[in-house]
Design an enzyme around this catalytic site. Structure first.
Site, PDB file in Angstrom:
ATOM      1  CD  GLU A   1      -2.489   1.376   2.494  1.00  0.00           C
ATOM      2  OE1 GLU A   1      -2.824   0.488   3.282  1.00  0.00           O
ATOM      3  OE2 GLU A   1      -2.504   2.590   2.759  1.00  0.00           O
TER       4      GLU A   1
ATOM      5  CB  CYS B   1      -2.777   5.711   3.424  1.00  0.00           C
ATOM      6  SG  CYS B   1      -3.376   4.685   4.742  1.00  0.00           S
TER       7      CYS B   1
END
Lengths: 531, 531
Positions: free
Chosen positions: B260, B297
């Site tokens: 990620e 994020c």
């Protein structure tokens, strides 16, 4: 040699934009060129294909599923109606038997696979809708909305053809445009299939550039294309060296590549099974290893034989069968030369020849059905060299030994598509099974009992895949609907999006009967209906 | 500086075998070292961890699911019982607010996630059993039977911690050993979690080396480890540069890596939504962008504002909020320096500063909440530079323009975790939605309506993932049970294998109530029972 044949590019049949040359198919039984000259594409063809596919990706992704299914079904019907022509072309180009292989097995499998894909499209099975009413989140599998590049292999002119096989059906089912790279060993077969696909596409009203086909291009151009971030994914079936070169480029560009590479498909004959029927096992093995001249990714390339009298009978029977077999044609000079080299390498690594071992003296590209053997200690000492794939009618017998040795052999294998254990019907092998199966299980995609690995059913429970280096990812299968479609899909979640703005299968009202996982339960009810 | 702290290695707490140095955590509010010295591992620690994990992989894979679930639940309970200590440690090391963030949000989410994983283990939901009675094939998702390496990020000391977060829970749920690489910005928090995990492991009777933890090692050693084919998979959350270096190594070794990476999470404010509530949208946006000092994020890094009076109100209100906000601490000097550089780069690429823009003069590692702006033409001309992630409380406003411009902006984004559209409640934005949503949809994992992207629910319909370069594969999510578990599983097919030799969830008799797809229908019946 000028290229007579046209490419299917940007929705129409046209001459290559920048042919780097031309090639012809060969009749493998005579090693003679046949049919027209086909273009070897240059960079301009590849760029044109990628641009055209990219330009229709959004429209195709937004196409109603029923129209996608309609295309797949029309294409399946066209293939069936064209059976005679297709079988004749493929038989000539591949030297595979027209009957039963091409006509009664591979062609129906191909059209059946397209129909199964169509069904998965109609009932949305491949999208696996998940609805979580507590959070307002809904998710499903969705198109990549980018082109999928498919490389077809030499060994299935229909069922894995880049323009008709499982990768093709899967990518289209997920509503992605396909750029098919046909295999140059059967270009006329591929062209006829592409003509049928093109007509079905037109009749179903899909965007014209949804399906394109190139016949051949230089490896370096292929690597450059594989590394183009405009691609959504790549499906590849072929050699390990070729596949890995493409994979390196794809990985750097972040393009998922589903590569089906080499596999030797170990078969373990447990002592009880041998005691029950050593001779019939030898016949079963011989048939599986030499069918289609052994040119299968699931060919039983290594057979581990439990030692003892029954094992000796198996070896003797198999040796006799291989020794008396007639060399059948291979697909090409390349296959023949690679096979000769692979057999030489196995012998150099310590294998002895029980039968066959050379090209023989027949016409065309042939190789003798070849049986090799090695003892367990040699196999374990040279495990890397001795498990190299020999693509063709060749198998290596390994003498088993005790349970510890069998387990050590099982642990010596790298990733494979399949592993097979033959066990006694009376259960007497089951303790040994419990020791040998686990190390095999983790190394393969499909674990088989009492069946040869050749014969890959198009089933939702099939896994034609396996851990690296059998394929590039252990979680996906190249065969089986709806699962094979998952390779060419993205996971899409919708968060708090109003019902009317959701895709049909995620709305409150069930558009089918579609099976959906609502609050943890699979159901075909509407949302809000108590289950 | 000698390392006082011990590693969790091979099932016990021990000194580093070859510490290459030591490090201490820092209090970000004061930029002062705190707590004990932790070892920076050398190659011997990594090799020991990999060898120990590999040695228990078979045993762990064969462990009954109930015992795995028992471990996950014991661990969840231990985390909850230890709330005060864990929150105090994490608050000190990360400067995140103890309340509500750490105590009331992140910690319960972490234990809840472990419990959801346990549930997916108990009811076999993650294995998705498929049974095809016509062919004798049965398939499910199964352990990799290899270690999973998890790299934890700096920004979630609990919920994404390498030893407690989603990757950890997922890999263990799939019965794979975990080698956790804690993030060096919160080592004491990670150590306490590892102590709880170790005790729960012992109490549940799992193999001792199933869970191991290292605190820190050199990037080059990490790359070497990522490229070790003994690994089954890698879970990584962190920076793009670090992740891609690991991915190159993992790709070559055939190790699936779920990375990620960066994401700017574009938010589109459509004109009707702005007309309805420009000021409250500005408040919502400000809160989302600055919460946790913007170190998410899913931080809304780019906001596209439809032009007009309401858009101006939004910009003015947001500017006022950002300008009057107090700089809160960041995790580390590295975060602060990267952020300063990222803001400078955005300004160099054409962005103007509306508020903030510098470190300010507070103590420790801080950065002013910063609002930048750019017109649509500049954004489109410098799209690459202007969509670089600035990790922290920074967002770039882009002036929208007409529908064509909005669509062009949407098409300028690379792969992201999320995209958000704010639409009017009266439906007046829906025509624009239909134009802007499709290009965003294909670029993101989660499409959101009228909610800020921060806040990632642990839901089966969540997708915390997205197309490259947001992550390495568009088909998987890092958050959500049972789906996140799929990353650490292999697809296993059984072909003609007798019932007694099948895994429990593939036998005729349903071992649970387990939901299984039998002949195309999801059911919790036994095989052979008419459905």
């Amino acid at each position: 040699m000028p290229a007579d044949a046209k490419l299917l590019l940007g929705g129409r049949w046209c001459a290559s934009l920048d042919a780097a040359g031309a090639f012809r198919a060969e009749d493998p039984t005579r090693a003679e060129p046949i049919g027209p000259a086909f273009p070897i594409s240059g960079a301009a063809d590849l760029e044109a294909a990628l641009a055209a596919a990219s330009s229709v990706a959004v429209e195709l992704a937004a196409t109603p599923p029923a129209r996608i299914a309609d295309f797949l079904e029309r294409y399946a019907t066209a293939i069936e109606e064209e059976t005679d022509t297709l079988v004749a072309l493929a038989a000539e180009e591949t030297a595979l038997p027209a009957e039963p292989r091409l006509r009664s097995v591979e062609l129906p499998r191909t059209s059946g696979q397209l129909r199964q894909a169509a069904r998965a499209v109609r009932d949305y099975a491949w999208t696996e809708p998940v609805i979580d009413t507590a959070t307002g989140l809904r998710a499903h599998r969705a198109p990549l909305v980018k082109p999928v590049l498919v490389f077809g292999p030499n060994n299935f002119p229909f069922a894995f053809n880049a323009i008709a096989g499982s990768d093709f059906a899967s990518a289209i089912a997920a509503r992605n445009p396909v750029i098919a790279k046909a295999h140059p060993s059967h270009p006329a077969t591929s062209r006829r299939l592409a003509e049928l696909a093109h007509k079905a596409l037109h009749d179903a009203g899909l965007p014209a550039a949804s399906v394109q086909m190139l016949y051949h291009f230089d490896n370096a151009l292929g690597v450059a294309l594989a590394g183009d971030a405009r691609l959504g994914a790549i499906g590849f079936t072929g050699s390990r060296a070729g596949g890995l070169a493409l994979k390196v480029a794809a990985d750097v560009a972040g393009v998922p590549m589903y590569a089906e590479l080499s596999s030797v498909n170990p078969v373990f004959l447990l002592p009880g099974a041998l005691a029950e029927r050593a001779e019939s096992l030898a016949q079963e093995f011989f048939a599986s290893c030499t069918m289609g001249s052994g040119q299968f990714c699931t060919n039983p390339g290594i057979v581990v034989v439990a030692q003892g009298e029954a094992g000796d009978t198996f070896v003797a029977t198999a040796t006799k069968q291989f020794a008396s077999a007639t060399p059948r044609p291979l697909f090409s000079r390349g296959v023949q030369e690679n096979l000769a080299r692979a057999v030489r390498d196995l012998v150099d690594a310590g294998a002895g020849v029980l039968a066959g071992g050379s090209k023989g003296d027949g016409q065309g590209y042939r190789f003798e059905p070849t049986l090799l053997h090695v003892d367990a200690a040699t196999f374990l000492a040279h495990r890397e060299a001795l498990q190299a794939e020999a693509f063709g009618p060749v198998s290596l017998l390994v003498s088993g030994g005790d349970e510890t040795t069998m387990v050590a052999i099982a642990e010596a294998f790298e990733g494979n598509l399949t592993a097979t254990l033959y066990r006694a019907a009376d259960g007497s092998d089951d303790a040994l099974w419990q020791a040998v199966a686990p190390p095999l299980r983790k190394r393969v995609g499909r674990l088989i009992a009492n069946r040869m690995p050749t014969g890959v059913a198009v089933s939702p429970a099939m896994n034609h895949g396996g851990p690296y280096p059998a394929t590039g990812h252990p979680g996906f299968t190249a065969v089986g609907m709806p699962t094979a479609i998952h390779r060419f899909a993205a996971l899409h979640s919708y968060d708090n999006v109003p019902d009317a703005l959701l895709p049909p299968e995620l709305r409150d009202r069930n558009p089918g009967p579609v099976q959906r996982r609502i609050d943890g339960r699979w159901t075909d009810a509407d949302v809000g209906v108590s289950r």
